[in-house]
Design a protein around this motif. Structure first.
Motif, PDB file in Angstrom:
ATOM      1  N   ARG A  97      17.607  -3.502  15.568  1.00 41.13           N
ATOM      2  CA  ARG A  97      17.335  -2.148  16.047  1.00 41.13           C
ATOM      3  C   ARG A  97      18.249  -1.092  15.436  1.00 41.13           C
ATOM      4  O   ARG A  97      18.165   0.082  15.796  1.00 41.13           O
ATOM      5  N   SER A  98      19.086  -1.510  14.487  1.00 41.03           N
ATOM      6  CA  SER A  98      20.022  -0.552  13.886  1.00 41.03           C
ATOM      7  C   SER A  98      19.581  -0.088  12.505  1.00 41.03           C
ATOM      8  O   SER A  98      20.033   0.956  12.023  1.00 41.03           O
ATOM      9  N   ILE A  99      18.705  -0.826  11.859  1.00 42.22           N
ATOM     10  CA  ILE A  99      18.285  -0.495  10.489  1.00 42.22           C
ATOM     11  C   ILE A  99      16.824  -0.050  10.499  1.00 42.22           C
ATOM     12  O   ILE A  99      15.950  -0.752  11.014  1.00 42.22           O
ATOM     13  N   ARG A 100      16.577   1.107   9.926  1.00 38.29           N
ATOM     14  CA  ARG A 100      15.226   1.646   9.820  1.00 38.29           C
ATOM     15  C   ARG A 100      14.904   1.888   8.350  1.00 38.29           C
ATOM     16  O   ARG A 100      15.794   2.112   7.529  1.00 38.29           O
ATOM     17  N   ASN A 144       0.842  -1.195   0.000  1.00 42.29           N
ATOM     18  CA  ASN A 144       0.000   0.000   0.000  1.00 42.29           C
ATOM     19  C   ASN A 144       0.877   1.245   0.000  1.00 42.29           C
ATOM     20  O   ASN A 144       2.074   1.183   0.296  1.00 42.29           O
ATOM     21  N   LYS A 145       0.291   2.365  -0.324  1.00 41.52           N
ATOM     22  CA  LYS A 145       1.067   3.601  -0.421  1.00 41.52           C
ATOM     23  C   LYS A 145       1.417   4.172   0.943  1.00 41.52           C
ATOM     24  O   LYS A 145       2.411   4.890   1.087  1.00 41.52           O
ATOM     25  N   GLU A 146       0.617   3.878   1.945  1.00 40.69           N
ATOM     26  CA  GLU A 146       0.890   4.412   3.271  1.00 40.69           C
ATOM     27  C   GLU A 146       2.066   3.666   3.889  1.00 40.69           C
ATOM     28  O   GLU A 146       2.071   2.438   3.968  1.00 40.69           O
ATOM     29  N   THR A 147       3.069   4.386   4.305  1.00 43.54           N
ATOM     30  CA  THR A 147       4.251   3.776   4.903  1.00 43.54           C
ATOM     31  C   THR A 147       4.556   4.421   6.244  1.00 43.54           C
ATOM     32  O   THR A 147       4.032   5.490   6.576  1.00 43.54           O
ATOM     33  N   LYS A 148       5.404   3.751   6.967  1.00 44.85           N
ATOM     34  CA  LYS A 148       5.849   4.248   8.262  1.00 44.85           C
ATOM     35  C   LYS A 148       7.287   3.823   8.457  1.00 44.85           C
ATOM     36  O   LYS A 148       7.652   2.692   8.127  1.00 44.85           O
ATOM     37  N   GLU A 149       8.109   4.744   8.959  1.00 42.88           N
ATOM     38  CA  GLU A 149       9.498   4.367   9.210  1.00 42.88           C
ATOM     39  C   GLU A 149       9.576   3.502  10.468  1.00 42.88           C
ATOM     40  O   GLU A 149       9.170   3.934  11.556  1.00 42.88           O
ATOM     41  N   VAL A 150      10.059   2.281  10.291  1.00 44.69           N
ATOM     42  CA  VAL A 150      10.151   1.356  11.415  1.00 44.69           C
ATOM     43  C   VAL A 150      11.495   0.648  11.386  1.00 44.69           C
ATOM     44  O   VAL A 150      12.183   0.594  10.358  1.00 44.69           O
ATOM     45  N   ARG A 151      11.828   0.082  12.519  1.00 42.47           N
ATOM     46  CA  ARG A 151      13.048  -0.708  12.617  1.00 42.47           C
ATOM     47  C   ARG A 151      12.807  -2.103  12.020  1.00 42.47           C
ATOM     48  O   ARG A 151      11.666  -2.544  11.845  1.00 42.47           O
ATOM     49  N   PHE A 152      13.882  -2.772  11.735  1.00 46.96           N
ATOM     50  CA  PHE A 152      13.820  -4.143  11.210  1.00 46.96           C
ATOM     51  C   PHE A 152      12.947  -5.018  12.115  1.00 46.96           C
ATOM     52  O   PHE A 152      12.070  -5.752  11.642  1.00 46.96           O
ATOM     53  N   ILE A 153      13.157  -4.911  13.415  1.00 45.90           N
ATOM     54  CA  ILE A 153      12.436  -5.755  14.367  1.00 45.90           C
ATOM     55  C   ILE A 153      10.946  -5.425  14.388  1.00 45.90           C
ATOM     56  O   ILE A 153      10.096  -6.308  14.535  1.00 45.90           O
ATOM     57  N   ASP A 154      10.601  -4.142  14.210  1.00 50.71           N
ATOM     58  CA  ASP A 154       9.192  -3.750  14.202  1.00 50.71           C
ATOM     59  C   ASP A 154       8.489  -4.273  12.955  1.00 50.71           C
ATOM     60  O   ASP A 154       7.319  -4.663  13.004  1.00 50.71           O
ATOM     61  N   ALA A 155       9.211  -4.259  11.835  1.00 48.34           N
ATOM     62  CA  ALA A 155       8.635  -4.769  10.590  1.00 48.34           C
ATOM     63  C   ALA A 155       8.320  -6.256  10.723  1.00 48.34           C
ATOM     64  O   ALA A 155       7.272  -6.731  10.264  1.00 48.34           O
ATOM     65  N   LEU A 156       9.226  -7.008  11.359  1.00 49.04           N
ATOM     66  CA  LEU A 156       8.977  -8.430  11.593  1.00 49.04           C
ATOM     67  C   LEU A 156       7.757  -8.633  12.478  1.00 49.04           C
ATOM     68  O   LEU A 156       6.899  -9.484  12.204  1.00 49.04           O
ATOM     69  N   SER A 157       7.680  -7.877  13.548  1.00 50.51           N
ATOM     70  CA  SER A 157       6.560  -8.001  14.467  1.00 50.51           C
ATOM     71  C   SER A 157       5.241  -7.668  13.774  1.00 50.51           C
ATOM     72  O   SER A 157       4.250  -8.401  13.911  1.00 50.51           O
ATOM     73  N   ASP A 158       5.232  -6.566  13.001  1.00 52.83           N
ATOM     74  CA  ASP A 158       4.015  -6.189  12.277  1.00 52.83           C
ATOM     75  C   ASP A 158       3.616  -7.271  11.272  1.00 52.83           C
ATOM     76  O   ASP A 158       2.442  -7.626  11.153  1.00 52.83           O
ATOM     77  N   GLY A 159       4.605  -7.782  10.533  1.00 54.01           N
ATOM     78  CA  GLY A 159       4.319  -8.806   9.533  1.00 54.01           C
ATOM     79  C   GLY A 159       3.784 -10.080  10.155  1.00 54.01           C
ATOM     80  O   GLY A 159       2.844 -10.697   9.635  1.00 54.01           O
ATOM     81  N   LEU A 160       4.358 -10.475  11.281  1.00 54.71           N
ATOM     82  CA  LEU A 160       3.906 -11.679  11.964  1.00 54.71           C
ATOM     83  C   LEU A 160       2.486 -11.487  12.501  1.00 54.71           C
ATOM     84  O   LEU A 160       1.632 -12.380  12.370  1.00 54.71           O
TER      85      LEU A 160
END
Length: 668
Positions: free
Chosen positions: A523-526, A345-361
């Protein structure tokens, strides 16, 4: 010679309100596997069957347990449980074809004897490692509880198999989770040639149940009425009150472990004593004494079974031998996966690698309403890295399951869930710890579809990698253990958006996926990541930078190391390929880039020898040799375990060697 084998006593039958029809059915169901075995032993001597594991003398256990279960309830037998297969009414020609390695069997000639399963008859066959099927039974029983099926699962092992760690793990998990499993131990005196006195030091295997907080029963395994009635009543109790039960069947193996091994190691007086307690002959005599079985009926039963055996043997014998097909062999390693793209989708949010995993799961949990996550400390605690923090509140403890510290049993339970049609994600607290569950990953998950067309719909999450001063047991990047194993898929993202999209695909894919997550990137890559659910395809590398001087091929943390060096050296014009998935591998992208730049360097965090860089290098040399202007270069970490203290870890990692190696290649 001292053994711990119980001296048999005379069989005392109690009809227990069984009518003549039931008694005769018990008898016929024992007679059939006995007559088949007698025929197989003849064929074995004639060289028409390659190997045979005899269950003669143990038929009462297989038949009694199977008749106690409902047709829709799973049984996980061993290689002496022919009576399970015949009592489930598998057509004999299919069994004969299986034993001859023909297509009408269950494994297309890929595995032998009883190493197969069949969803049609709700049987899940063994693997030679014995122990894993105990944990698989846990998973099937867990599915019954989750789906409120009120079904029992029966799983067999021998007394020798109870020495394996899988036995302990499976019983412990079943007890903690109140799983309706009957653990059926056929105590037949010997593990191959090793007597029970050299295998365990307790009086009865059933005594072990006390340590797991579960009930146990000792049953005369040669008494068909006792087996059938006791197991029937226990099974009915478990359907109403789900819980595990350990059943020890006292019996004896009258023939060798397999026919070639013989029985010279068994004292003759012991063989003679148990021969007098033959379950079939004793039951036959009892039925005749009771007037339930007449000589005419006995002759008719044998004639009917013999006719069936001969007719079905003829069908199997006349079946053509399998014609090898390379394409069919390769295509059956994985279950076909119809990848469906769900666009970002076009809506994005800057997140950390770990947050992206958590959201995806979390979004996959919402999308797949029966998806189960299992791992150590993943529930209320949220996992060692807090990826599942808050999941219990949203999805409940049935679907977000804390596990005991037993990687093997949990991987096996995930396989059992898959057999029951439920997807699962298993979190290894650290990728290093997968060694404790290595056997079921590489021998069960990886091989099941190829062996008997059963997918292993399991994702194993693997927090991995160095750069965080965690030392030799928490820092390995061990992907090469699994890229080597046909049947597994291996994913290794470097960016938050890739991690989220690829994790969604991994969960959708019905095949087993090892999903590597580099801890140093958590937690180092956003990055800007689409907020909604989306998928990304496997086998598609990402071209992060374009240039014509050199191709840099890497993945995981190596991507960020390469980006750092290229930023530091803007004069270097490179194609930078982030592989993203290692199995399947985007070979086309690799070849296309190398043919354009004529130079290739492969960067991996793993130590050099035996790593995936070696295979990629060989592939480039074999397929792009004429396009190369220099030898393919590999850069990897030191040939040591990964050390703890920072200065040693920095020396170990490939990161510090990459810049000089890249410049050396460009100067060639």
């Amino acid at each position: 010679m001292s053994t711990q084998v119980t001296t048999p006593t005379e069989i005392q039958y109690n009809k227990a309100n069984l009518d003549s029809t039931e008694l005769l059915e018990l008898y016929k169901n024992m007679l059939k596997p006995r007559m088949i075995e007698e025929k197989m032993l003849i064929l074995l001597r004639q060289g028409k069957v390659s190997k045979w594991f005899s269950g003669i003398g143990q038929e009462a256990i297989s038949v009694g347990v199977t008749m106690s279960l409902k047709k829709e309830e799973y049984i996980l037998p061993m290689h002496r449980n022919l009576g399970v297969f015949t009592t489930r009414d598998i057509p004999l020609y299919r069994l004969f074809s299986q034993w001859q390695g023909k297509a009408n069997g269950f494994t297309k000639g890929r595995d032998r004897s009883f190493h197969f399963g069949t969803q049609e008859f709700k049987i899940v066959g063994m693997i030679s490692h014995l122990g894993p099927q105990l944990g698989v039974a846990d998973g099937i029983a867990l599915a019954s509880n989750l789906q409120n099926k009120k079904q029992v699962t029966a799983v067999f092992t021998g007394e020798g198999g109870t020495s394996e760690g899988d036995f302990h793990e499976a019983l412990n998990v079943a007890s903690v989770w109140n799983l309706p499993v009957m653990f059926c131990v056929e105590n037949n005196g010997y593990g191959l040639s090793t007597p029970t006195s050299e295998q365990y030091n307790c009086k009865d295997i059933a005594d072990r149940a006390l340590g797991y907080g579960m009930e146990s029963h000792i049953i005369d395994g040669n008494n068909i009425i006792e087996v059938y009635t006791k197991v029937r009543d226990i099974a009915e109790s478990l359907r109403k009150d789900p819980r595990p039960v350990l059943l020890e069947f006292k019996t004896f193996r009258m023939r060798g472990h397999e026919e070639a091994s013989g029985t010279k190691y068994v004292p003759q007086d012991l063989l003679d004593a148990w021969a007098k307690k033959d379950p079939l002959e004793n039951f036959q005599a009892f039925l005749k004494d009771e007037g339930v079985l007449t000589e005419t009926q006995e002759v008719a039963f044998r004639s009917e079974i013999l006719k069936e055996i001969n007719e079905h043997l003829q069908i199997a014998n006349e079946e053509k031998a399998i014609t090898p097909s390379e394409s069919e062999e390769l295509n059956d390693v994985y279950k076909p996966f119809d990848y469906k793209e769900v666009t970002k989708n076009k809506e994005t949010k800057e997140v950390r690698f770990i947050d992206a995993l958590s959201d995806g799961l979390k979004q996959s949990m919402e999308r797949h309403e029966d998806l189960v996550i299992m791992g150590q400390d993943i529930a209320e605690y949220g996992g060692a890295f807090k990826i599942t923090d808050g999941f219990v509140e949203q999805f409940g403890k049935d679907r977000v399951r804390n596990t005991p510290i037993c990687e093997s049993a949990i991987v096996e339970a995930a396989m059992g869930l898959s057999i029951s049609g439920i997807k699962s994600v298993v979190e290894m607290q650290f990728a290093d710890f997968v060694t404790s569950g290595f056997n079921p990953v590489v021998n069960y998950l990886a091989k099941s579809h190829y062996r008997w067309n059963q997918e292993a719909d399991v994702v194993v999450r693997m927090p991995c990698g160095g750069g965080v001063a965690a030392g030799p047991f928490h820092s390995q990047t061990n992907e090469a253990w699994f890229t080597k194993t046909p049947g597994l898929k291996v994913v290794y993202p470097a960016f938050p958006a890739d991690a989220k999209g690829l994790l969604a695909t991994a969960i959708n894919d019905p095949n087993p996926v090892l999903f590597f997550e580099h801890k140093a990137l958590y937690r180092s890559i956003r990055q800007e990541v689409p907020t909604d659910y989306f998928t990304l395809p496997f086998g598609k590398a990402s071209l992060l930078k374009e240039g014509n001087q050199v191709t840099i091929i890497t993945y995981g943390a190596g991507v960020h190391w390469a980006l750092e060096i290229l930023e530091k050296n803007p004069e270097i014009q490179a194609d930078l390929l982030d592989l993203r998935t290692l199995q399947p591998l985007d070979i086309e992208a690799i070849y296309a880039s190398v043919k354009k730049t004529s130079r290739a360097i492969i960067l991996q965090e793993d130590s050099l020898f035996g790593g995936i860089a070696s295979d990629i290098s060989s592939m480039i040399m074999e397929n792009c040799f004429e396009a190369l202007d220099a030898p393919v270069k590999r850069v990897a970490s030191m040939e040591t375990p990964i050390p703890f203290i920072n200065q040693l870890e920095e020396q170990y990692l490939a990161k510090g060697k990459f810049e000089s190696a890249l410049k050396e290649l460009l100067a060639y």
